[in-house]
Design an enzyme around this catalytic site. Structure first.
Site, short mmCIF file in Angstrom:
data_model
loop_
_atom_site.label_atom_id
_atom_site.label_comp_id
_atom_site.label_asym_id
_atom_site.label_seq_id
_atom_site.Cartn_x
_atom_site.Cartn_y
_atom_site.Cartn_z
N CYS A 189 0.86 -1.31 -0.05
CA CYS A 189 0.04 -0.06 0.06
C CYS A 189 1.03 1.30 0.07
O CYS A 189 1.94 1.39 0.56
CB CYS A 189 -0.88 0.14 1.13
SG CYS A 189 -2.19 -1.34 1.20
N ARG A 196 3.47 -0.03 -5.11
CA ARG A 196 3.39 -0.57 -3.52
C ARG A 196 2.09 -1.46 -3.43
O ARG A 196 1.83 -2.01 -2.38
CB ARG A 196 3.44 0.42 -2.55
CG ARG A 196 4.53 1.41 -2.87
CD ARG A 196 4.51 2.41 -1.60
NE ARG A 196 4.47 1.84 -0.26
CZ ARG A 196 5.82 1.43 0.27
NH1 ARG A 196 6.85 1.53 -0.07
NH2 ARG A 196 5.55 1.02 1.57
N TRP A 217 -2.97 -2.54 -1.52
CA TRP A 217 -2.65 -4.25 -1.65
C TRP A 217 -3.38 -4.58 -0.65
O TRP A 217 -3.12 -4.49 0.50
CB TRP A 217 -1.13 -4.29 -1.62
CG TRP A 217 -0.94 -5.66 -2.17
CD1 TRP A 217 -0.59 -6.32 -3.32
CD2 TRP A 217 -0.79 -6.75 -1.32
NE1 TRP A 217 -0.31 -7.62 -3.52
CE2 TRP A 217 -0.32 -7.94 -2.01
CE3 TRP A 217 -0.97 -7.02 -0.03
CZ2 TRP A 217 -0.31 -9.10 -1.67
CZ3 TRP A 217 -0.64 -8.39 0.69
CH2 TRP A 217 -0.33 -9.49 -0.21
N ASN A 266 -1.04 2.21 5.77
CA ASN A 266 -0.33 1.27 5.09
C ASN A 266 0.18 0.08 6.33
O ASN A 266 0.75 0.90 7.26
CB ASN A 266 0.73 1.57 4.47
CG ASN A 266 1.98 0.80 4.22
OD1 ASN A 266 3.25 1.18 4.27
ND2 ASN A 266 1.64 -0.38 3.93
N GLY A 267 0.11 -1.18 6.07
CA GLY A 267 0.25 -2.04 7.25
C GLY A 267 -0.68 -3.08 7.89
O GLY A 267 -1.76 -3.00 7.06
N GLU A 277 16.54 -17.97 -10.00
CA GLU A 277 16.00 -16.22 -10.29
C GLU A 277 15.30 -16.17 -11.54
O GLU A 277 14.15 -15.59 -11.96
CB GLU A 277 17.17 -15.61 -10.30
CG GLU A 277 17.00 -14.00 -10.70
CD GLU A 277 16.04 -13.23 -10.00
OE1 GLU A 277 15.81 -13.61 -9.05
OE2 GLU A 277 15.71 -12.03 -10.47
N LYS A 332 11.47 -14.92 -12.40
CA LYS A 332 11.10 -13.87 -13.05
C LYS A 332 9.80 -14.19 -14.09
O LYS A 332 9.04 -13.53 -14.34
CB LYS A 332 12.25 -13.28 -14.17
CG LYS A 332 13.37 -12.43 -13.21
CD LYS A 332 12.99 -11.17 -12.99
CE LYS A 332 12.51 -11.19 -11.51
NZ LYS A 332 13.44 -11.00 -10.41
N GLU A 342 6.44 -14.62 -12.13
CA GLU A 342 5.93 -13.53 -11.46
C GLU A 342 5.36 -12.51 -12.58
O GLU A 342 4.42 -11.81 -12.24
CB GLU A 342 6.88 -12.71 -10.20
CG GLU A 342 8.02 -11.78 -11.09
CD GLU A 342 8.63 -11.38 -10.01
OE1 GLU A 342 8.04 -10.42 -9.11
OE2 GLU A 342 9.91 -11.18 -9.95
N HIS A 396 16.31 -37.25 -9.10
CA HIS A 396 15.71 -37.70 -7.90
C HIS A 396 14.11 -37.32 -7.94
O HIS A 396 13.48 -37.18 -6.90
CB HIS A 396 16.42 -36.95 -6.66
CG HIS A 396 17.91 -37.34 -6.69
ND1 HIS A 396 18.25 -38.54 -6.19
CD2 HIS A 396 18.94 -36.73 -7.36
CE1 HIS A 396 19.65 -38.70 -6.20
NE2 HIS A 396 20.03 -37.56 -6.72
N LYS A 431 5.58 -4.05 -4.95
CA LYS A 431 7.12 -3.94 -4.91
C LYS A 431 7.61 -4.13 -3.67
O LYS A 431 8.42 -5.01 -3.65
CB LYS A 431 7.34 -2.71 -5.38
CG LYS A 431 8.84 -2.22 -5.90
CD LYS A 431 9.34 -3.11 -6.82
CE LYS A 431 10.73 -2.83 -7.02
NZ LYS A 431 11.48 -3.96 -7.82
O1 M6R Z 1 12.90 -5.00 -1.64
P1 M6R Z 1 13.76 -6.55 -1.35
O2 M6R Z 1 14.85 -6.76 -2.20
O3 M6R Z 1 13.73 -6.72 0.06
O4 M6R Z 1 12.25 -7.31 -1.98
C1 M6R Z 1 12.31 -8.76 -1.75
C2 M6R Z 1 11.45 -9.37 -2.78
O5 M6R Z 1 10.21 -9.05 -2.25
C3 M6R Z 1 11.60 -9.23 -4.22
O6 M6R Z 1 12.96 -9.43 -4.67
C4 M6R Z 1 10.65 -9.82 -4.94
O7 M6R Z 1 10.95 -11.28 -4.78
C5 M6R Z 1 10.63 -9.42 -6.36
N1 M6R Z 1 9.26 -9.14 -6.89
C6 M6R Z 1 11.31 -10.39 -7.34
O8 M6R Z 1 11.26 -9.96 -8.62
#
Ligand code: M6R
Length: 574
Positions: free
Chosen positions: A2, A27, A69, A94-95, A447, A451, A454, A470, A569
Site C-alpha cells: 500500500c 506498492r 494491496w 499502510n500496514g 532467479e 522472473k 511473476e 531424484h 513492490k
Molecule cells: O525489496 P527487497 O529486495 O527486500 O524485496 C525482496 C522481494 O520481495 C523481491 O525481490 C521480489 O521477490 C521481487 N518481486 C522479485 O522480482
C-alpha cells in the site's frame, strides 16, 4: 504494501495527489482513493488503478490518498481507503493492525458502525472516539491501543493539519515552500522537493502548510532532521521505454558500473556469515554464498528471511548477519535484522534505497547504486547486489574486485534482445518450464524461474541439475521445456549429460552456453551464446538474458509487466 500520500499547502491538492499516487502505485494497485478537504471532506475511491482518476478534480488545498494491496477484506470499493467516520475524520493506512478484531468488538459494543472489512478503519474509529479538541492528542492516545505495523495519515474536517504516525512502515515528509508532502516513498513528491524528513518508528508528525512538528508516542518533542535526496525525477521515469522493467534491464551496465565504485565499510573479517533476504535478493545472497566461500574461504549460511525469523537461529561468536534488500523495507528481512541485533550480532545491510528502515537499523550498510527500481520484478537491483557481494568477498580475501571487464560485456549481452525474442515466440504457449543449473548457476536458475512466473504467470520450477534424477525428470515431456544454464564451468560435462538425459525423454532444451561451444548446438533445440568469462563471474552475464526472456514472454502474452497481478513492490507485511 500500500502507498500513502498527503499534501497540505497552497496549491490544489488533487492533481498533486493523483500524480503522487502514480509513483507509489507499485506498492499496491488493487484499489485507489483520495480525500481532499476545504471546509468539508471530498472523497473518491474505486477498485482499480489511479489512471481512472485523471479526469476528475476534487476541491481543497490539502488531502490524503492511498493505493491499496489488500490484506484484510476483499478488493471492493467499501474496503478502499480513505475511510471517513462521523463525516469528520478521514484516514489512509499502510500496514496491518494485528489486534483489530478485539478493538472492533470493543468499538461495536460502544455503538460504532463499520463501513468496511478492513483493519485500517478501526484506527479511525479509535481516533474519532479519542478526539476531544486536538487531533494530535487523539492520535497519540490511539497508537497506544494498536498492535501491529503501520504508517497512517489522518485529517479532520475544519482542521488545517495532517497528523501521521509510524511504527514499522515507511513514512517520509517532503518539505516545500509553504507546503508539505508526506508519503510512503520520496518518489511520490520528488518532482516538487528534494528536502525530506524521515519519520522514525514510534513517532508522530503534525504537518501544516508552514510547519512540521515531530514527537514520540509519549508526547516528547523531537527536532526533525532535514536531508536532501540526490536522485532525480528522470531516474523514476520510463524515458521512452514501454515498461520500467525493460528500462531497468537496459540500465544494468551503468548501475553495475556505479556499484563497482561504492565504498565498503571498515568491517572486521567475520568467522562466519549468515545471509538473509527474500525473493530475488535472496537468490543474490545464494550467489554470494558461493562467491564468498570460494574467494574468501569463510563459511556462509544462507537463510530465507521468513523462515529465519521464527526458527530460534543459533548465532556464534564472530558471526556477521548480512541483510540484502532492494527496498530496505521488506518486513521479514527487517525482522531478521532486529533478531540479530537482539542477540548482539553484527549486521551489515546491502540495500538500494537510501535511508530505508533496514539501512538505518543495521550496524553497517553498503548501498547498491541501482537507482530507483520501479518495476515489480527486480532486475537491476539483483545485479547490483551481486556486484556488492563480489566486492565483499574479495575484500574479505584481502583482494580488490575488478569487475570492470565483465560489466563492459553486459552491453554485448543486451544486444541479444532480438534473438531472445525469436526464441520466446516459439515457447510462449508452454504452460510449464523447468530451469536447471549447477553450483553457482543454480541460484540463477531460481532467479530465472521467479522472473518468468511473476510476470508471465507461467509455472516455472528451478532445480540443481543433479537433482533431476531424484524426481523432477518424471515431468519431462515435449510440453515441458527446460532452460539449461550450461556455460563453461567445472561442472560443464555433468550439465551436458543432464541435457542429454532430457533430450532422450523428448524434452525441449533452451541452453545458455558459452561462445564457441559448437557441440551444445547439436543436442539442444535453441542456444543463447554468452561471452566467455570466468565461471565465478558468469552470474553477472546470465542474469540479463534470463530477465529478457521472462520480459519477452510476458510481453507476448499481453501481461501487465510492471504491475503483475497479486504482487506489490515492497512486501512490508508478513
Ligand atoms: O525489496 P527487497 O529486495 O527486500 O524485496 C525482496 C522481494 O520481495 C523481491 O525481490 C521480489 O521477490 C521481487 N518481486 C522479485 O522480482
Amino acid at each position: 504494501m500500500c502507498g500513502i500520500i498527503g499534501y497540505v499547502g497552497q496549491r490544489e491538492a488533487y492533481p498533486l495527489l493523483v500524480s503522487g499516487l502514480e509513483k507509489v502505485e507499485y506498492r499496491g494497485y488493487d484499489s485507489v482513493g483520495i480525500c481532499t478537504a476545504d471546509d468539508t471532506l471530498h472523497l473518491l475511491k474505486e477498485v482499480g488503478r489511479v489512471e481512472q482518476f485523471k479526469n476528475h478534480l476534487l476541491p481543497g488545498t490539502m488531502g490524503i490518498a492511498h493505493s491499496r494491496w489488500a490484506t484484510h477484506g476483499g478488493v471492493c470499493q467499501k474496503n478502499a481507503h480513505p475511510f471517513i467516520v462521523r463525516e469528520k475524520f478521514t484516514l489512509v493506512h499502510n500496514g496491518i493492525i494485528e489486534n483489530y478484531l478485539e478493538l472492533k468488538e470493543q468499538l461495536r459494543g460502544r455503538g460504532d458502525v463499520f463501513s468496511s472489512d478492513t483493519d485500517s478503519e478501526v484506527i479511525l474509529h479509535l481516533i474519532a472516539q479519542n478526539f476531544k479538541t486536538d487531533l494530535l492528542s487523539a492520535v497519540r492516545q490511539t497508537v497506544h491501543a494498536l498492535r501491529g505495523a503501520y504508517a497512517f495519515a489522518v485529517m479532520a474536517k475544519g482542521n488545517s493539519e495532517i497528523v501521521a504516525a509510524r511504527n514499522g512502515c515507511p513514512l517520509v515528509i517532503g518539505v516545500g515552500n509553504g507546503e508539505h508532502f508526506l508519503a510512503s516513498d520520496v518518489a511520490a513528491f520528488i518532482e516538487h522537493t528534494k528536502n525530506v524528513i524521515y519519520v522514525n518508528d514510534f513517532e508522530i508528525a503534525r504537518v501544516t502548510k508552514e510547519t512540521v512538528k515531530i514527537s514520540d508516542f509519549e508526547g516528547r518533542g523531537i527536532i526533525p532532521k532535514q536531508r536532501e535526496i540526490f536522485w532525480n525525477v528522470e531516474q523514476a521515469q520510463k524515458q521512452g521505454y514501454p515498461h520500467f522493467m525493460l528500462k531497468e534491464i537496459m540500465e544494468q551496465p551503468l548501475t553495475m558500473e556505479e556499484t563497482l565504485h561504492v565504498p565498503l565499510p571498515a568491517l572486521p573479517t567475520p568467522k562466519r556469515m549468515i545471509i538473509v533476504a527474500c525473493g530475488t535478493a535472496s537468490y543474490a545472497g545464494l550467489v554470494g554464498k558461493y562467491v564468498i566461500e570460494k574467494v574468501a574461504r569463510i563459511p556462509v549460511v544462507h537463510e530465507t528471511a521468513s523462515e529465519f525469523r521464527y526458527k530460534e537461529p543459533l548465532f556464534l561468536p564472530g558471526d556477521l548477519v548480512i541483510l540484502i534488500s532492494q527496498s530496505g523495507e521488506t518486513a521479514d528481512t527487517l525482522a531478521a535484522a532486529r533478531l540479530a541485533k537482539e542477540h548482539n550480532v553484527n549486521t551489515l545491510g546491502i540495500v538500494n534505497v537510501v535511508e530505508s528502515t533496514i539501512a538505518r537499523e543495521v550496524d553497517d550498510v553498503i548501498y547498491t547504486r541501482a537507482g530507483p527500481e520501479i518495476g515489480v520484478a527486480s532486475t537491476k537491483a539483483f545485479t547490483a547486489q551481486l556486484i556488492a557481494l563480489y566486492k565483499l568477498a574479495y575484500h574479505f580475501a584481502g583482494k580488490e574486485f575488478t569487475g570492470k571487464k565483465v560489466v563492459l560485456l553486459t552491453e554485448q549481452v543486451l544486444q541479444l534482445r532480438e534473438e531472445i525474442k525469436k526464441i520466446a515466440e516459439r515457447y510462449v504457449n508452454n504452460q510449464h518450464f523447468l530451469y536447471i543449473g549447477r553450483n553457482i548457476f543454480y541460484p540463477l536458475a531460481l532467479e530465472g524461474a521467479l522472473k518468468l512466473k511473476e510476470i508471465s504467470y507461467i509455472h516455472a520450477e528451478a532445480y540443481p541439475a543433479g537433482e533431476l534424477k531424484h524426481g523432477p525428470i518424471a515431468l519431462i515431456s515435449e510440453e515441458m521445456p527446460t532452460i539449461a544454464l550450461c556455460l563453461e564451468s567445472e561442472t560443464y560435462d555433468k550439465m551436458f549429460s543432464n541435457i542429454q538425459e532430457i533430450k532422450a525423454r523428448k524434452g525441449k532444451v533452451i541452453a545458455f552456453a558459452s561462445e564457441g561451444d559448437a557441440k551444445i548446438k547439436e543436442i539442444c533445440d535453441d542456444v543463447v551464446y554468452l561471452p566467455k568469462v570466468d565461471e565465478l563471474l558468469s552470474p553477472l552475464l546470465v542474469a540479463i538474458p534470463l530477465q529478457l526472456f521472462a520480459y519477452t514472454v510476458a510481453l507476448l502474452k499481453g501481461c501487465d509487466i510492471d504491475k503483475p497481478r497479486n504482487l506489490a513492490k515492497s512486501v512490508t507485511v508478513e
